[in-house]
Design an enzyme around this catalytic site. Sequence first.
Site, short mmCIF file in Angstrom:
data_model
loop_
_atom_site.label_atom_id
_atom_site.label_comp_id
_atom_site.label_asym_id
_atom_site.label_seq_id
_atom_site.Cartn_x
_atom_site.Cartn_y
_atom_site.Cartn_z
N LYS A 1 49.74 66.81 4.35
CA LYS A 1 50.83 66.92 3.35
C LYS A 1 51.71 68.26 3.20
O LYS A 1 52.98 68.13 3.20
CB LYS A 1 50.17 66.55 2.12
CG LYS A 1 49.31 65.27 1.93
CD LYS A 1 50.20 64.07 2.16
CE LYS A 1 49.59 63.00 1.90
NZ LYS A 1 48.09 62.62 2.74
N TRP B 1 40.33 58.43 -4.08
CA TRP B 1 40.83 57.86 -2.95
C TRP B 1 40.09 56.81 -2.25
O TRP B 1 38.80 57.03 -2.08
CB TRP B 1 41.15 59.12 -1.82
CG TRP B 1 41.99 58.71 -0.54
CD1 TRP B 1 43.10 58.10 -0.48
CD2 TRP B 1 41.20 59.16 0.49
NE1 TRP B 1 43.30 57.99 0.96
CE2 TRP B 1 42.20 58.75 1.56
CE3 TRP B 1 40.34 60.12 1.22
CZ2 TRP B 1 42.14 58.81 3.08
CZ3 TRP B 1 39.98 60.14 2.38
CH2 TRP B 1 41.29 59.74 3.43
N ASP C 1 37.64 68.54 -2.03
CA ASP C 1 38.77 67.75 -1.10
C ASP C 1 39.81 68.39 -1.36
O ASP C 1 40.44 68.17 -2.33
CB ASP C 1 38.59 66.46 -1.48
CG ASP C 1 39.37 65.64 -0.23
OD1 ASP C 1 40.19 66.29 0.44
OD2 ASP C 1 39.44 64.32 -0.37
#
Length: 419
Positions: free
Chosen positions: A268, A150, A231
């Site tokens: 999300k 990311w 993460d």
Amino acid sequence: MISSVVRASLLRRVVGIRAQSTWTQVKMGPPDAILGITEAFKRDTDPRKMNLGVGAYRTDAGSPFVLDSVTQAENQLLHEKLDKEYLPITGLPQFTRAAAQLAYGSSSPVLDRLAITQSISGTGALRIGGAFVQRFCEGTPTVYVPAPSWGNHKAVFGDCGLTVKPYRYYDAKTRGLDLEGMLEDLSNLPRGQIVLLHACAHNPTGVDPTPDQWARIQSVVEENGHVAFFDMAYQGFATGDTDRDAHALRTFVEAGRAPVVLAQSFAKNMGLYGERVGTFSVVGASRDERARLESQLKILVRPMYSNPPVHGARIAARVLTDPELRSLWLSEVKLMADRIIGMRVALRSRLEKLGSSVAWNHITDQIGMFCFTGLTAAQVDRLAQEFHIYLTRDGRVSMAGITSANVDYLADSIHAVTQ
């Protein structure tokens, strides 16, 4: 009396001084890549246009999705007319407790020695985590992130004063995991480094290790004394099963041979993008260590933002702790995951039906919100210019932007640029 000539001269001097701003040396920063895609998409007037750059879930009608479980929880909270007082520095206890149980497992033995703080979603969790390891890891540790990762990982850790370097992860030839390269790199690092691991639904590639591959990764991390920095932005969103998506984290923790920290997000899997709900946690060795860790997390958080926002945390806590809402939420998480999996199958099927000479099995082999298509920058440019389809120039597609109404058009367009 000051003459008009002198007055005019003084005025010019004052104006000249003001024109030389303190911030004259500040340069224009580069535009955000995703923002640029969105702006180009908005300017496009073609009715067939598609925005496959933004990492946010959309329904099969292409609309934002507010989960019914979230709406019901919010309505309950509004009816209760709760106050708007400050939360404790580490956040809403009902939320952090429930979030920890979701991540580590409700019966995990580490829960009573887990130091955890609410964060400003996943990005905020990474920022706290970066500051924590920078302050408390011995020596001058480097954070190693998968290549690619990311885009914000490097910026967040860099702003914490940490050096950020890559380790091999994605194999462009197979469009899968470069496991041997990854293990070799992690084995050759100086002892005791910080290794950033995507718990599930790797962003941007969608390439996740299998359980057997995770076991090999875990062994190398443990043998070399590295810190496993997980993460987890997509728990439940990858496979539709929150326990399955937490497999890697839990196996590391259960073994207890490597230090583990976790950045967790509810953007999300609950659709709480704008509410900014997350946690950062550190697995302690004992309750006493937990207390010391929590004291230091408070010291880190206090000058950052003092304490976190309350509304989103209350929503997440209610969803996670109310049996009916939790059951509804889990069904909605699976619905979102299943829709994305369905779009993967439909896209691959159409491309193969068109007789493409390219192998597209990686579309369904990968998982989560994103697909690393293997498209070149030139092919991506053609998609935008000729077919009004917008995605990042590394070929990453947000699968959430694909619907049953546009998947064939997307496949036809990809076929056209890859022939």
